[in-house]
Design a protein around this motif. Structure first.
Motif, short mmCIF file in Angstrom:
data_model
loop_
_atom_site.label_atom_id
_atom_site.label_comp_id
_atom_site.label_asym_id
_atom_site.label_seq_id
_atom_site.Cartn_x
_atom_site.Cartn_y
_atom_site.Cartn_z
N ILE A 1 33.87 41.67 26.26
CA ILE A 1 34.25 42.34 27.96
C ILE A 1 34.44 41.84 29.07
O ILE A 1 35.72 41.21 29.74
CB ILE A 1 33.33 43.05 28.30
CG1 ILE A 1 33.15 44.48 27.29
CG2 ILE A 1 33.27 43.66 29.31
CD1 ILE A 1 31.28 45.25 27.55
N LEU A 2 33.92 40.66 29.01
CA LEU A 2 34.01 39.22 29.76
C LEU A 2 35.82 38.60 29.09
O LEU A 2 36.74 38.76 30.71
CB LEU A 2 33.52 38.23 29.71
CG LEU A 2 33.32 37.39 30.44
CD1 LEU A 2 31.85 36.79 30.62
CD2 LEU A 2 34.04 36.08 30.00
N LEU A 3 35.70 38.30 28.15
CA LEU A 3 37.47 37.79 27.45
C LEU A 3 38.44 39.50 28.92
O LEU A 3 39.36 38.73 28.81
CB LEU A 3 37.47 37.49 26.91
CG LEU A 3 36.81 36.04 26.06
CD1 LEU A 3 36.67 35.88 25.21
CD2 LEU A 3 37.10 34.86 26.88
N ALA A 4 38.06 40.27 28.46
CA ALA A 4 39.19 41.26 28.34
C ALA A 4 39.14 41.24 30.07
O ALA A 4 40.18 41.91 30.52
CB ALA A 4 38.79 42.36 28.00
N HIS A 5 37.91 41.29 30.79
CA HIS A 5 38.08 41.35 32.21
C HIS A 5 38.64 40.11 32.62
O HIS A 5 39.98 40.27 33.68
CB HIS A 5 36.97 40.97 32.59
CG HIS A 5 36.27 40.73 34.02
ND1 HIS A 5 36.14 42.12 34.92
CD2 HIS A 5 36.43 39.65 34.87
CE1 HIS A 5 36.27 41.47 36.06
NE2 HIS A 5 36.01 40.76 36.66
N GLU A 6 39.30 38.71 32.20
CA GLU A 6 39.44 37.35 32.90
C GLU A 6 41.00 37.52 32.68
O GLU A 6 42.22 37.62 33.28
CB GLU A 6 39.26 35.71 32.45
CG GLU A 6 37.73 36.11 32.93
CD GLU A 6 36.96 35.84 34.17
OE1 GLU A 6 38.58 35.94 35.16
OE2 GLU A 6 36.59 36.59 34.58
N ARG A 7 41.26 38.12 31.40
CA ARG A 7 42.64 38.62 30.85
C ARG A 7 43.53 39.60 31.70
O ARG A 7 44.80 39.41 32.17
CB ARG A 7 42.48 39.13 29.40
CG ARG A 7 42.19 37.75 27.61
CD ARG A 7 42.71 38.67 26.84
NE ARG A 7 42.63 37.40 26.03
CZ ARG A 7 41.25 37.88 25.19
NH1 ARG A 7 40.84 38.78 25.08
NH2 ARG A 7 41.40 36.58 24.25
N ALA A 8 42.78 40.37 32.58
CA ALA A 8 42.98 41.18 33.04
C ALA A 8 43.66 40.76 34.54
O ALA A 8 44.67 40.56 35.15
CB ALA A 8 42.13 42.36 33.32
N HIS A 9 42.87 40.13 34.99
CA HIS A 9 43.29 38.57 36.21
C HIS A 9 44.60 38.37 35.65
O HIS A 9 45.01 38.02 36.57
CB HIS A 9 42.30 37.80 36.61
CG HIS A 9 40.79 38.21 36.97
ND1 HIS A 9 41.03 39.21 38.72
CD2 HIS A 9 39.67 38.40 37.00
CE1 HIS A 9 39.61 40.04 38.30
NE2 HIS A 9 38.52 39.38 37.51
N LEU A 10 44.48 37.58 34.71
CA LEU A 10 45.93 36.94 34.43
C LEU A 10 46.77 38.14 34.48
O LEU A 10 48.40 37.31 34.73
CB LEU A 10 45.50 36.14 32.85
CG LEU A 10 44.40 35.08 33.53
CD1 LEU A 10 44.38 34.59 31.52
CD2 LEU A 10 44.63 33.82 34.53
N GLY A 11 47.16 38.77 33.68
CA GLY A 11 47.81 39.42 33.05
C GLY A 11 48.31 40.52 34.24
O GLY A 11 49.63 40.38 34.92
#
Length: 301
Positions: free
Chosen positions: A166-176
């Motif tokens: 979930i943490l990585l998905a959250h940060e990927r959303a910031h980048l994407g």
């Protein structure tokens, strides 16, 4: 011009005190962040231009202009009091300094974040830092470097495997979704127009909510996402670098509560109204510009 030139200043206050809170609570985070960021940038540009117009009215007080008008027997109009023109000129000097400082701070922060990523393979999205301080944040992409996710070993150790996803998905959303651009845009708008500070704060919260919703959607577990955010917030006590979009930033309690309810609707009518409120200052500034051009034509033609 006597009224239109002040319209952007009045509407920026309305955007900050009424529209931003309503949009932040009632509109889906992705749409609300886009609308508010756009409205803030347009409004800041319009209010700055309105101050330029007010300062330009000092032209009719210039001795050569007054002398020439008297020789020709023409009346020199005074669209606004001279004191207001002087105040506008001083405000423009302050705004220039504030924007300059904001740009320098942004550039310095980006360089500091890039230094954190030095020495790692260029294609590595995830960078794990050996640190006892639990932190996780996204480093925005540049033209030369891709976006990175920086997570400390302490943060990874404190989370369960599902919470790490979930943490990585959250940060990927910031980048994407390029959330750093929205935050930078509203930060510069706030520097140009301090009245827009509540809008900047709301957009910072909304990009986190946007990333939360994106993570919950990709994982398929809103409750688990809320739990991961709450757990990470409890263990992350140290400040993260400014401008880095972090997993535990901005009103964690409100974010957790939002994830425990249904996703908010888009509410396009309200979003359109907020965007219109952001465009209206530009209309007022454009009308005031026309009035100023007529004044200049009267003085010099």
């Amino acid at each position: 011009m006597r009224i239109d030139v002040y319209v952007p200043l009045l509407l920026s206050l309305l955007l900050a005190t009424v529209a931003a809170p309503q949009a932040g609570r009632r509109i889906a985070p992705a749409l609300a962040a886009r609308v508010l960021a756009t409205a803030a940038v347009v409004t800041a540009a319009a209010t700055t231009w309105a101050l330029v117009l007010l300062a330009l009215t000092l032209i009719n007080e210039a001795p050569p202009v007054v002398a020439e008008a008297r020789e020709d027997g023409r009346h020199v109009p005074e669209p606004v009091p001279e004191l207001i023109g002087v105040a506008a000129l001083a405000a423009l000097a302050v705004i220039t300094y504030r924007v300059y400082r904001a740009i320098r701070a942004e550039a310095a922060t980006r360089r500091a974040l890039r230094r954190l990523c030095q020495g790692h393979p260029p294609d590595a999205e995830l960078i794990v830092v050996s640190s006892p301080v639990p932190q996780a944040f996204a480093v925005p992409a540049t033209r030369q470097e891709p976006g990175r996710i920086v997570v400390t070993a302490a943060m990874l150790a404190a989370l369960e495997p599902g919470e790490r996803r979930i943490l990585l998905a959250h940060e990927r959303a910031h980048l994407g979704h390029r959330h750093a651009l929205y935050c930078t845009a509203v930060a510069l708008a706030r520097a140009a127009n301090p009245l827009l500070t509540p809008v900047s704060t709301t957009v910072a919260f909304l990009v986190e909510r946007w990333a939360d919703e994106s993570a919950a959607g990709s994982i398929g577990d809103r409750t688990g996402t809320a739990r991961a955010i709450a757990r990470a917030a409890l263990i992350a006590h140290q400040p993260r670098p400014a401008r880095a979009l972090g997993f535990t930033d901005h009103a964690v309690t409100r974010r957790v509560a939002a994830l425990q309810t249904a996703p908010p609707p888009s509410l396009w009518p309200l979003a359109t109204a907020v965007l219109a409120l952001g465009v209206l200052p530009a209309v007022g500034a454009a009308d005031a510009t026309g009035d100023l051009l007529e004044l200049l034509a009267h003085l010099f033609v």
